[in-house]
Design an enzyme around this catalytic site. Structure first.
Site, PDB file in Angstrom:
ATOM      1  N   ILE A   1       0.903  -1.156   0.000  1.00  0.00           N
ATOM      2  CA  ILE A   1       0.000   0.000   0.000  1.00  0.00           C
ATOM      3  C   ILE A   1       0.940   1.204   0.000  1.00  0.00           C
ATOM      4  O   ILE A   1       1.854   1.287   0.822  1.00  0.00           O
ATOM      5  CB  ILE A   1      -0.948  -0.006   1.228  1.00  0.00           C
ATOM      6  CG1 ILE A   1      -1.803   1.255   1.285  1.00  0.00           C
ATOM      7  CG2 ILE A   1      -0.223  -0.194   2.529  1.00  0.00           C
ATOM      8  CD1 ILE A   1      -2.893   1.213   2.381  1.00  0.00           C
ATOM      9  N   SER A   2       0.754   2.095  -0.961  1.00  0.00           N
ATOM     10  CA  SER A   2       1.716   3.188  -1.155  1.00  0.00           C
ATOM     11  C   SER A   2       1.807   4.084   0.083  1.00  0.00           C
ATOM     12  O   SER A   2       0.855   4.209   0.856  1.00  0.00           O
ATOM     13  CB  SER A   2       1.308   4.041  -2.354  1.00  0.00           C
ATOM     14  OG  SER A   2       1.115   3.248  -3.499  1.00  0.00           O
TER      15      SER A   2
END
Ligand code: SAM
Length: 202
Positions: free
Chosen positions: A51-52
């Site tokens: 997840i960025s």
């Protein structure tokens, strides 16, 4: 997160700051990583994907300049978090992921978190989503060697393609606008993303 990682680092669009303040990021991380959801780092979500980092999600959303009612393609669903932020900005969101398990899990998490209006599609996002094109904006959360021409072709006139461009180790986040004269790169900052694996990626 919003004050220390986004506002303090130069994210200026109040709509993006508010949207990221509303989306419960912990709903998109794995159970074991809930405590890390708001750290200033990308967090593993399985299948060698992440997840960025919150700042990168904000930067992409700001660069895409999404307005309510616009149609947006989110390439690289991952956890579904960025798709949720785009939905909070009022966009009609189509999100495409190449790894089946991630696509299915993201869809579940989006529904549970109240973003069931996001359409999650399994497929090669480097080729966009022709059946839903054109898009006002296309955001790509994985790095490509060059802006995928098919994605550019699926933009409306004046539409924005936000995509990390470079090699597998380092890239620049480029904002490519569709103009009558052809692609115009209007913004570019250093970044680092996992590779876009596909026909028009790596
Ligand atoms: N934006 C996501 C989030 O909020 O969790 C994080 C995305 S993660 C950094 C990049 C994602 O892009 C991975 O889930 C990866 O499987 C996906 N991906 C890579 N190449 C792709 C392709 N050609 N089509 C669709 N998804 C792709």
């Amino acid at each position: 997160m919003v004050a220390e990682q986004l506002d303090a680092r130069g994210i200026r669009d109040p709509r993006v700051l508010e949207a990221m303040g509303r989306v419960p990021r912990e709903a998109f991380t794995d159970e074991d990583d809930r405590k890390r959801a708001y750290e200033d780092i990308p967090v593993q979500i399985g299948w060698a994907q992440t997840i960025s980092q919150p700042y990168m999600v904000a930067l992409i959303c700001e660069a895409a300049a999404v307005r309510p009612g616009q149609k947006v393609l989110d390439v690289g669903t991952g956890s579904g978090y960025q798709a949720a932020v785009l939905a909070e900005l009022g966009a009609e969101v189509f999100s495409i992921e190449r790894i089946r398990q991630l696509a299915e899990r993201a869809e579940d998490k989006l529904v549970t978190a109240g973003y069931g209006q996001v359409t999650v599609v399994l497929g090669d996002g480097s080729l966009g989503l022709p059946e839903e094109a054109p898009f006002d904006a296309i955001t790509v959360a994985a790095a490509a060697p060059e802006p995928p021409p098919t994605l550019y072709d699926q933009l409306v006139a004046g539409g924005r393609l936000v995509v990390p461009i470079g090699n597998r180790r380092a890239q620049r986040l480029e904002v490519v606008v569709r103009t009558p004269e052809g692609p115009a790169v209007v913004h570019s900052v250093p970044c680092r993303f996992v590779p876009l694996v596909g026909e028009e990626g790596y």
